[in-house]
Design a protein around this motif. Structure first.
Motif, PDB file in Angstrom:
ATOM      1  N   LEU A  16      -7.566 -16.543  16.325  1.00 54.50           N
ATOM      2  CA  LEU A  16      -8.749 -17.650  16.752  1.00 54.50           C
ATOM      3  C   LEU A  16      -9.737 -17.621  16.138  1.00 54.50           C
ATOM      4  N   ILE A  17     -10.580 -18.666  15.601  1.00 49.17           N
ATOM      5  CA  ILE A  17     -11.774 -18.979  15.055  1.00 49.17           C
ATOM      6  C   ILE A  17     -12.489 -19.777  15.631  1.00 49.17           C
ATOM      7  N   SER A  18     -13.709 -19.346  16.115  1.00 50.04           N
ATOM      8  CA  SER A  18     -15.015 -19.417  16.622  1.00 50.04           C
ATOM      9  C   SER A  18     -15.595 -20.759  14.984  1.00 50.04           C
TER      10      SER A  18
ATOM     11  N   LEU B  27     -10.549 -22.446  16.422  1.00 50.21           N
ATOM     12  CA  LEU B  27      -9.015 -22.615  16.085  1.00 50.21           C
ATOM     13  C   LEU B  27      -8.273 -21.909  16.379  1.00 50.21           C
ATOM     14  N   PRO B  28      -7.194 -22.133  15.629  1.00 53.46           N
ATOM     15  CA  PRO B  28      -6.228 -20.849  14.949  1.00 53.46           C
ATOM     16  C   PRO B  28      -6.140 -20.630  13.327  1.00 53.46           C
ATOM     17  N   GLY B  29      -6.336 -19.288  12.876  1.00 55.57           N
ATOM     18  CA  GLY B  29      -6.518 -19.665  11.693  1.00 55.57           C
ATOM     19  C   GLY B  29      -4.725 -20.131  10.898  1.00 55.57           C
ATOM     20  N   SER B  30      -3.843 -20.411  11.774  1.00 52.61           N
ATOM     21  CA  SER B  30      -2.758 -20.908  10.979  1.00 52.61           C
ATOM     22  C   SER B  30      -2.587 -22.419  10.547  1.00 52.61           C
ATOM     23  N   MET B  31      -3.400 -22.882  11.349  1.00 55.52           N
ATOM     24  CA  MET B  31      -4.064 -24.207  11.483  1.00 55.52           C
ATOM     25  C   MET B  31      -3.846 -24.965  10.493  1.00 55.52           C
ATOM     26  N   THR B  32      -2.882 -25.930  10.368  1.00 53.54           N
ATOM     27  CA  THR B  32      -2.850 -26.538   8.442  1.00 53.54           C
ATOM     28  C   THR B  32      -3.699 -27.380   8.550  1.00 53.54           C
ATOM     29  N   ILE B  33      -4.565 -28.108   7.519  1.00 53.04           N
ATOM     30  CA  ILE B  33      -5.425 -28.997   7.295  1.00 53.04           C
ATOM     31  C   ILE B  33      -4.487 -30.202   7.807  1.00 53.04           C
ATOM     32  N   GLN B  34      -4.009 -30.458   8.062  1.00 51.96           N
ATOM     33  CA  GLN B  34      -3.111 -31.901   8.411  1.00 51.96           C
ATOM     34  C   GLN B  34      -3.289 -32.375  10.024  1.00 51.96           C
TER      35      GLN B  34
ATOM     36  N   LEU C 216      -1.677 -29.233   3.705  1.00 50.67           N
ATOM     37  CA  LEU C 216      -1.066 -28.042   3.907  1.00 50.67           C
ATOM     38  C   LEU C 216      -0.799 -26.506   4.094  1.00 50.67           C
ATOM     39  N   ARG C 217      -2.405 -26.929   3.774  1.00 49.99           N
ATOM     40  CA  ARG C 217      -2.655 -25.515   3.799  1.00 49.99           C
ATOM     41  C   ARG C 217      -3.232 -25.000   4.949  1.00 49.99           C
ATOM     42  N   GLN C 218      -3.053 -23.895   5.194  1.00 53.38           N
ATOM     43  CA  GLN C 218      -4.136 -22.879   6.748  1.00 53.38           C
ATOM     44  C   GLN C 218      -5.590 -22.504   6.830  1.00 53.38           C
ATOM     45  N   LEU C 219      -6.460 -22.968   7.112  1.00 48.23           N
ATOM     46  CA  LEU C 219      -7.172 -22.921   7.627  1.00 48.23           C
ATOM     47  C   LEU C 219      -7.866 -21.178   6.738  1.00 48.23           C
TER      48      LEU C 219
END
Length: 531
Positions: free
Chosen positions: A447-449, A467-474, A512-515
């Motif tokens: 998780l990223i604060s 938010l999780p670093g794996s969350m996509t921009i979408q 489609l990229r992740q954070l």
């Protein structure tokens, strides 16, 4: 002579199988003429050239020889006859297309006839032999040029010629064809079995404009290729795939204009042999796919330096080899001009997390701009190198690394494993202790604060989110939509980094990229705008 008669050394085809005539004469006690032949496929033969205790010829394989009657062998046609057969005018309203064979099969196996529109006009255009530039005569059973100068007189503008898999038997046969084509630049003579020239320099005038040459599946060694190379004074691209090349001698007087060299499918004895080509000053592309390569080493150059070898090499393809260690990529970083790399189907990349592997390659190769056919953008490089610093931060600290420059003394072992690490510290700064708590794969899923801020509402304090670093921009946009009640299609998101006060905003340009791809860290601010 438009057709060749049988003679020793002639190439022939019989029932789709290729071979070479090594004997012409009687074989007692039978009557009549026999041809003693060696088949390209040894399993087609029966012996080594001897029969009932008498040796008639010698073969290169103990079972590749046999005797056949002349009527069983086809010795082919001249190049001009093959050209006319392939491109000549067809007196037919369909341009040579057999309409009865043109159909598609639909449901319930129903056949629907297909009309080929324009076939006659295409045939008419191609039949103007003097207008032909690109000619493909593969598998036409060509033995040579034929009588006179028919090619030069009727098709002088050919620039690209494919005569692969034919019945050419010597380089002299090839030269007799090419000398009639004064504009020829590209030649494919793959899958022909050619006798080596006795004096290659005398054939040089037949290849004076040749730039691109394909010598694929011809059973050649590198020494044999070097022997022939004086025939091609201006060759720029050379394809010698799937031959018998195991060792490589350094070219000294020939091949100095080479820009591209393709060794795919040869059993070359390691990178030491490849290095013998390192003095080719104009070589920009090297393809060494599927050669059994295990590792890469430039032993004469320290990790922090660039090798003098391959000074112009921009593109390197290493697909389908046996590279299993990251040390080979550290060595590749010694190439001063490397911009494009293909590295698929190696043991090191037999891993489900292809994105992380890509990041590690990008981080280790500082000049790379293309990887496996995909562009390495400035943002991808930044994200990859940030993650690389974090991933190996704890190892760096344990090896003597320190955020205090005066105390920063990583071990030689760490430097050898990560030769770009100190360079990346100078570029981005040393990783903080908090950044090194998460390791590798956990890093991008942690998780990223972050803060979410919208300049359109200056009186509203930024919102804090984890938010999780794996969350996509979408998915991030979907979250922002719910927060600000704005159409997703109108959203424009960017972020500012805590590392640089008053620094620039970095736009999220790929939904489609992740954070983690954009190297977003705890404390960074997501900036929300819309159109």
């Amino acid at each position: 002579m438009d057709r060749r008669e049988q003679s020793i050394g002639s190439r022939f085809v019989s029932d789709g199988r290729y071979g070479t005539v090594l004997y012409v004469g009687e074989v007692p006690p039978t009557k009549g003429t026999w041809l003693g032949v060696e088949w390209d496929d040894p399993s087609r033969g029966k012996h080594d050239g001897s029969h009932e205790g008498v040796r008639y010829f010698n073969t290169s394989h103990p079972t590749s020889g046999s005797f056949i009657r002349p009527k069983k062998a086809e010795f082919g046609v001249s190049c001009y006859i093959a050209l006319c057969e392939r491109y000549g005018m067809v007196d037919d309203q369909h341009g040579g297309i057999i309409q009865e064979e043109m159909f598609v099969k639909g449901g319930r196996n129903q056949l629907t006839t297909v009309e080929v529109v324009g076939a006659k006009s295409v045939n008419e255009q191609q039949s103007q032999l003097d207008q032909l530039n690109t000619v493909a005569l593969r598998g036409m059973n060509i033995f040579g040029c034929g009588p006179g100068n028919q090619l030069e007189r009727n098709a002088p503008n050919i620039t690209e010629l494919d005569v692969s898999q034919n019945l050419l038997s010597s380089w002299e046969d090839v030269a007799n064809i090419t000398k009639q084509l004064p504009n020829l630049e590209t030649l494919n003579i793959s899958e022909n079995k050619l006798r080596l020239p006795t004096d290659p320099v005398t054939l040089q005038s037949s290849f004076k404009r040749l730039k691109n040459l394909y010598l694929v599946r011809m059973g050649l060694t590198w020494d044999q290729i070097l022997l022939c190379s004086s025939m091609w004074p201006h060759i720029a691209q050379l394809h010698v795939c799937f031959n018998n090349i195991t060792t490589i001698a350094q070219p000294t007087e020939t091949l100095q204009d080479l820009e591209m060299l393709n060794f795919e499918g040869n059993g070359i004895h390691g990178w030491d042999e490849i290095q013998h080509l390192g003095n080719l000053q104009r070589l920009t592309t090297l393809i060494v796919n599927d050669i059994g390569l295990v590792d890469i080493k430039f032993c004469d150059t320290r990790l922090s330096e660039k090798t003098p070898l391959f000074p112009a090499l921009k593109a390197l393809s290493l697909t389908k080899n046996k590279i299993a260690e990251w040390s080979s990529f550290n060595e590749l970083n010694k190439l001063r001009s490397l911009e494009e790399l293909r590295i698929k189907l190696n043991p090191l990349f037999d891993h489900p997390d292809q994105e992380t592997l890509r990041q590690l390659v990008v981080s280790r190769l500082g000049t790379l701009k293309m990887l496996n056919g995909s562009e390495v953008t400035a943002k991808e490089r930044k994200g990859s190198e940030y993650d690389y610093l974090k991933k190996y931060g704890q190892n760096w600290m344990k090896a003597g690394g320190n955020q205090d420059q005066e105390k920063n003394k990583p071990s030689q072992e760490f430097i050898e494993e990560h030769p770009r690490y100190e360079e990346l510290i100078k570029k981005y700064g040393a990783p903080e202790d908090s950044e090194m708590k998460q390791q590798s794969s956990a890093l991008k899923h942690a998780l990223i604060s972050i803060f979410i801020d919208c300049p359109y509402f200056p009186d509203k304090a930024p919102m804090s989110k984890k938010l999780p670093g794996s969350m996509t921009i979408q998915k991030l946009k979907n979250l922002v939509q719910r927060l600000y009640k704005v159409d997703v299609a109108e959203l424009r998101l960017s972020y500012t980094s805590t590392r640089k006060k008053n620094g620039p905003e970095f736009e999220f340009d790929n939904d489609l990229r992740q954070l983690s791809y954009f190297a977003v860290e705890s404390g960074d601010t997501i900036v929300v705008r819309w159109t």
